[in-house]
Design a protein around this motif. Structure first.
Motif, PDB file in Angstrom:
ATOM      1  N   GLU A   1       0.834  -1.192   0.117  1.00 21.80           N
ATOM      2  CA  GLU A   1      -0.005   0.055   0.069  1.00 21.80           C
ATOM      3  C   GLU A   1       0.948   1.076  -0.092  1.00 21.80           C
ATOM      4  O   GLU A   1       0.407   2.476  -0.727  1.00 21.80           O
ATOM      5  CB  GLU A   1      -1.021  -0.087   1.125  1.00 21.80           C
ATOM      6  N   LYS A   2       1.950   1.245   0.614  1.00 20.45           N
ATOM      7  CA  LYS A   2       3.028   2.336   0.805  1.00 20.45           C
ATOM      8  C   LYS A   2       3.803   2.463  -0.580  1.00 20.45           C
ATOM      9  O   LYS A   2       4.631   3.716  -0.511  1.00 20.45           O
ATOM     10  CB  LYS A   2       3.811   2.335   2.210  1.00 20.45           C
ATOM     11  N   LEU A   3       3.903   1.385  -1.309  1.00 19.89           N
ATOM     12  CA  LEU A   3       4.769   1.298  -2.460  1.00 19.89           C
ATOM     13  C   LEU A   3       4.074   1.629  -3.883  1.00 19.89           C
ATOM     14  O   LEU A   3       4.718   1.938  -4.847  1.00 19.89           O
ATOM     15  CB  LEU A   3       5.583  -0.095  -2.730  1.00 19.89           C
ATOM     16  N   VAL A   4       2.821   1.485  -3.619  1.00 17.99           N
ATOM     17  CA  VAL A   4       1.921   1.313  -4.983  1.00 17.99           C
ATOM     18  C   VAL A   4       2.199   2.836  -5.724  1.00 17.99           C
ATOM     19  O   VAL A   4       2.223   3.021  -7.033  1.00 17.99           O
ATOM     20  CB  VAL A   4       0.577   1.047  -4.984  1.00 17.99           C
ATOM     21  N   GLU A   5       1.866   4.153  -4.731  1.00 17.47           N
ATOM     22  CA  GLU A   5       2.246   5.252  -5.384  1.00 17.47           C
ATOM     23  C   GLU A   5       3.778   5.451  -5.963  1.00 17.47           C
ATOM     24  O   GLU A   5       3.595   6.315  -6.862  1.00 17.47           O
ATOM     25  CB  GLU A   5       1.845   6.378  -4.340  1.00 17.47           C
ATOM     26  N   PHE A   6       4.404   4.763  -5.481  1.00 22.13           N
ATOM     27  CA  PHE A   6       5.759   4.956  -6.043  1.00 22.13           C
ATOM     28  C   PHE A   6       6.129   4.789  -7.691  1.00 22.13           C
ATOM     29  O   PHE A   6       6.865   5.093  -8.128  1.00 22.13           O
ATOM     30  CB  PHE A   6       6.893   4.038  -5.060  1.00 22.13           C
ATOM     31  N   MET A   7       4.935   3.626  -7.886  1.00 22.98           N
ATOM     32  CA  MET A   7       5.048   3.337  -9.281  1.00 22.98           C
ATOM     33  C   MET A   7       4.767   4.525 -10.281  1.00 22.98           C
ATOM     34  O   MET A   7       5.302   4.843 -11.232  1.00 22.98           O
ATOM     35  CB  MET A   7       3.942   2.384  -9.554  1.00 22.98           C
TER      36      MET A   7
ATOM     37  N   ILE B   1      16.119   7.618  -3.541  1.00 18.02           N
ATOM     38  CA  ILE B   1      16.932   6.314  -3.211  1.00 18.02           C
ATOM     39  C   ILE B   1      17.001   5.429  -4.271  1.00 18.02           C
ATOM     40  O   ILE B   1      18.012   4.637  -4.446  1.00 18.02           O
ATOM     41  CB  ILE B   1      16.135   6.010  -1.915  1.00 18.02           C
ATOM     42  N   TRP B   2      15.973   5.053  -4.812  1.00 19.51           N
ATOM     43  CA  TRP B   2      16.223   4.150  -6.102  1.00 19.51           C
ATOM     44  C   TRP B   2      16.852   4.554  -7.181  1.00 19.51           C
ATOM     45  O   TRP B   2      17.906   3.910  -7.777  1.00 19.51           O
ATOM     46  CB  TRP B   2      14.686   3.930  -6.487  1.00 19.51           C
TER      47      TRP B   2
ATOM     48  N   LEU C   1       7.409  11.977   0.587  1.00 20.17           N
ATOM     49  CA  LEU C   1       7.907  10.699   0.766  1.00 20.17           C
ATOM     50  C   LEU C   1       8.162   9.727  -0.323  1.00 20.17           C
ATOM     51  O   LEU C   1       9.006   8.995  -0.661  1.00 20.17           O
ATOM     52  CB  LEU C   1       7.171   9.802   1.693  1.00 20.17           C
ATOM     53  N   THR C   2       6.948   9.819  -1.516  1.00 23.64           N
ATOM     54  CA  THR C   2       7.268   9.397  -2.571  1.00 23.64           C
ATOM     55  C   THR C   2       8.566   9.780  -3.528  1.00 23.64           C
ATOM     56  O   THR C   2       9.242   8.946  -4.081  1.00 23.64           O
ATOM     57  CB  THR C   2       6.050   9.446  -3.518  1.00 23.64           C
TER      58      THR C   2
END
Length: 647
Positions: free
Chosen positions: A392-398, A581-582, A574-575
């Motif tokens: 849930e915290k990573l999906v927006e990162f996409m 970092i990536w 945060l995103t």
């Protein structure tokens, strides 16, 4: 000494920058279609691949959440806006599909038009996008099955294994999601045609379920749900519709899997644009009709955010429809997972084939004509993420990688549309004798370039020059090389578009109150952007051998750039931190490995910039080939010949 040191450092950094900005040289004609992958997909296969990748968990989960919490019945308009924004990027991808029929999607498009560094940035983010996408869909697939079984899967896992008590990790290890990722990776490993058939069957079933939902939904429709006093069609106002569009946008991100299939399409210059437009149209219309049927069947405030369609049918007394919707949901999530696992290894294959990531990832199995090692790494990585992480915290990162890719591709369309073709003309009177004295490696390379230049004259094709009616701009851009002014204008437009979007996002309240400096800054940014578009429009376009063209260039790609950056401006801090970092990890890979192993480092192709391979094949190189054959023996000779001393 200090002056010499500065010159050496300047030379080193100059070469470093030229490596980062070098572009991929593409072959022309039939050579561009050569590939170790299997060209077996027709237009129907590719269209269903795109539809299946887009119509997944979104239509069964996203519609309920957006309708209830963001837009109400206005979700129909939200899907229209999101679809239009995605279509702007899709037509840009479609034109590139006719130009560059290769795997890699936005990565290879950027490499051809802008340069190696930005291509790596795009490719690195596409890898993360598809990896997280596959893992999130596998997790959703597992959760849906668990809900149908009354929580039996999750309860059994927590009883046997226990819970994980880390913030970023999931509540429990999802072994079903892990198994689903590996299973579908094995399906893709059997060959592209077989997996395309599986995808087509599941997509047709999903579309049939959607059609049933639409027909039954409109049959039980009640217009009062759109016109009820105190609620109406836009209960959250225009702002809610735009917020809903920003969320709905991510339901359309799967169309880049169409571009990824360019190296496995029978006729990519025809199939890619047709499949892109068809799939986007089908998906957009489908989302609009399903969301309209849902909000007409049930008042938006009563919609279940987790099981919108099954609960809606239960409300009107059609409990049997729950099982039909469940079949459609599982088929849809399966095709979305297949789409992500299809695209991920192809992007990694394209980058490995170019030498930017580790070369073993570019090996293709001779039997199945699929990058098997690559697929195994992709499937296992996605499976591990699905097993452990709370997504849930990573999906927006996409979304950052997707929007960045869309922005760069839209900019690349403008750049290539105004870049002239360079045609070599062979001189009939050209003659150069073979060198009679041994040369060093540098000497051989210089000799080869001199021979190439002595044999050729260069003719610039159409594109990149000022049009006849715009000669009044001659003092501003007249001294630029053809296409250079357009490239600079695209760069300035993109930078100022980013400044405008972030300015309006951060200073929205001041702009609304009419604060003078915000109005002045906004006007300056918009005026500069319009000036860039004016300069671009003043130049000739190059549309040679294009079977599909983006309409209204440069305005449609420019609007796509602006829309994508606007959506990026609304992502939280945060995103962006996770993105940095990536990217830091990716830059280590590029500067420690990719820049040194790039295929464009091949100095034996020093004049590949001047010639395409098909044109080079028409030339009888003669002395060039002879000189190249003597290269090794020449390098072994001493730099200074010593006189023989008589005994």
């Amino acid at each position: 000494m200090p002056a010499s040191r500065h010159k050496i450092l300047g030379h080193v950094f100059s070469g470093f920058c030229s490596k980062m900005n070098r572009t991929k040289q593409m072959n022309s004609g039939d050579d561009a279609l050569d590939t170790p992958l299997k060209r077996c997909l027709n237009t129907f296969d590719i269209t269903l691949l795109g539809v299946g990748h887009m119509v997944g968990a979104g239509i069964y989960v996203l519609t309920g959440t957006v309708a209830r919490d963001l837009a109400g019945p206005g979700i129909v308009i939200s899907f229209i806006l999101a679809g239009m924004t995605s279509m702007l990027a899709a037509v840009c991808y479609a034109e590139f599909g006719t130009r560059v029929p290769k795997a890699g999607s936005a990565y290879v498009y950027t490499y051809v038009s802008i340069g190696e560094f930005w291509a790596f940035v795009i490719g690195w983010n596409i890898i993360l996008e598809h990896m997280i996408g596959a893992a999130s869909v596998a997790r959703a697939w597992s959760g849906y099955v668990d809900s149908l079984l009354g929580g039996a899967v999750s309860n059994t896992t927590m009883t046997v294994v226990g819970e994980m008590h880390e913030q970023l990790l999931g509540r429990y290890p999802d072994f079903l999601a892990f198994a689903v990722c590996l299973s579908y990776a094995c399906v893709l490993g059997t060959g592209v045609k077989g997996s395309a058939v599986v995808n087509s069957i599941l997509t047709v079933v999903n579309l049939a379920v959607m059609a049933l939902v639409i027909v039954v939904g409109f049959y039980y429709a009640d217009l009062k749900n759109w016109t009820q006093e105190g609620h109406g069609f836009l209960p959250y106002g225009a702002g809610g519709v735009i917020a809903g569009a920003a969320t709905c946008f991510y339901a359309f991100v799967g169309f880049d899997s169409i571009a990824t299939s360019g190296e496995e399409a029978r006729d990519p210059t025809y199939s890619i644009p047709i499949a892109t437009i068809l799939s986007m149209s089908v998906v957009c219309i489908g989302y609009m009709l399903v969301s309209g049927a849902l909000t007409l069947m049930v008042p938006y405030w009563e919609i279940s955010p987790t099981a919108a369609l099954p609960e809606a049918f239960s409300t009107v007394g059609l409990s049997w429809a729950k099982y039909v919707v469940s079949i459609g949901a599982l088929c849809g999530m399966t095709t979305t997972l297949l789409g992500s696992l299809f695209s991920l290894p192809r992007c990694m294959y394209a980058m490995a084939a170019d030498g930017l990531i580790f070369s073993f990832l570019g090996r293709v199995n001779k039997t199945t004509q699929v990058p098997i090692i690559n697929l195994a790494v992709s499937g296992l990585s996605s499976a591990i993420i699905a097993l452990l992480f709370d997504l849930e915290k990573l999906v927006e990162f996409m979304s950052i990688g997707t929007l960045l890719a869309y922005t760069i591709v839209s900019a690349s369309v403008i750049i290539l549309r105004y870049r002239p073709d360079i045609t070599p003309l062979i001189r009939e009177d050209s003659s150069l004798s073979e060198p009679t004295t041994p040369m060093s490696t540098t000497g051989v390379r210089l000799f080869l370039l001199l021979v190439a230049n002595s044999m050729m004259e260069w003719r610039l094709g159409p594109g990149g020059r000022l049009r006849p009616g715009w000669s009044w701009l001659e003092p501003v851009v007249g001294k630029c090389m053809p296409g250079a002014a357009v490239s600079a204008s695209v760069f300035i437009f993109t930078c100022f578009a980013a400044a405008l979007c972030f300015h309006l996002h951060w200073a929205a309240e001041d702009v609304g109150h009419g604060t003078w400096w915000t109005i002045l800054l906004t006007a300056f940014l918009i005026a500069t952007m319009l000036g860039c578009l004016l300069i671009i429009e003043a130049h000739e376009q190059n549309t040679t051998n294009l079977r599909f063209k983006v309409p209204l260039v440069p305005f449609v790609p420019a609007l796509s750039i602006l829309c994508n950056i606007e959506l990026m401006a609304h992502l939280n801090s945060l995103t962006w931190l996770r993105f940095m970092i990536w990217m830091a990890l990716g830059l280590l890979v590029y500067f420690l490995y990719g820049i040194h192993h790039s295929r464009e480092n091949d100095t034996s192709n020093s004049y590949s910039v001047l010639l395409t391979s098909s044109e080079a094949g028409k030339i009888h190189w003669g002395t060039i080939q002879s000189a190249a054959r003597r290269k090794h023996s020449a390098d072994t000779l001493p730099i200074v010949e010593q006189e023989e001393v008589p005994e």
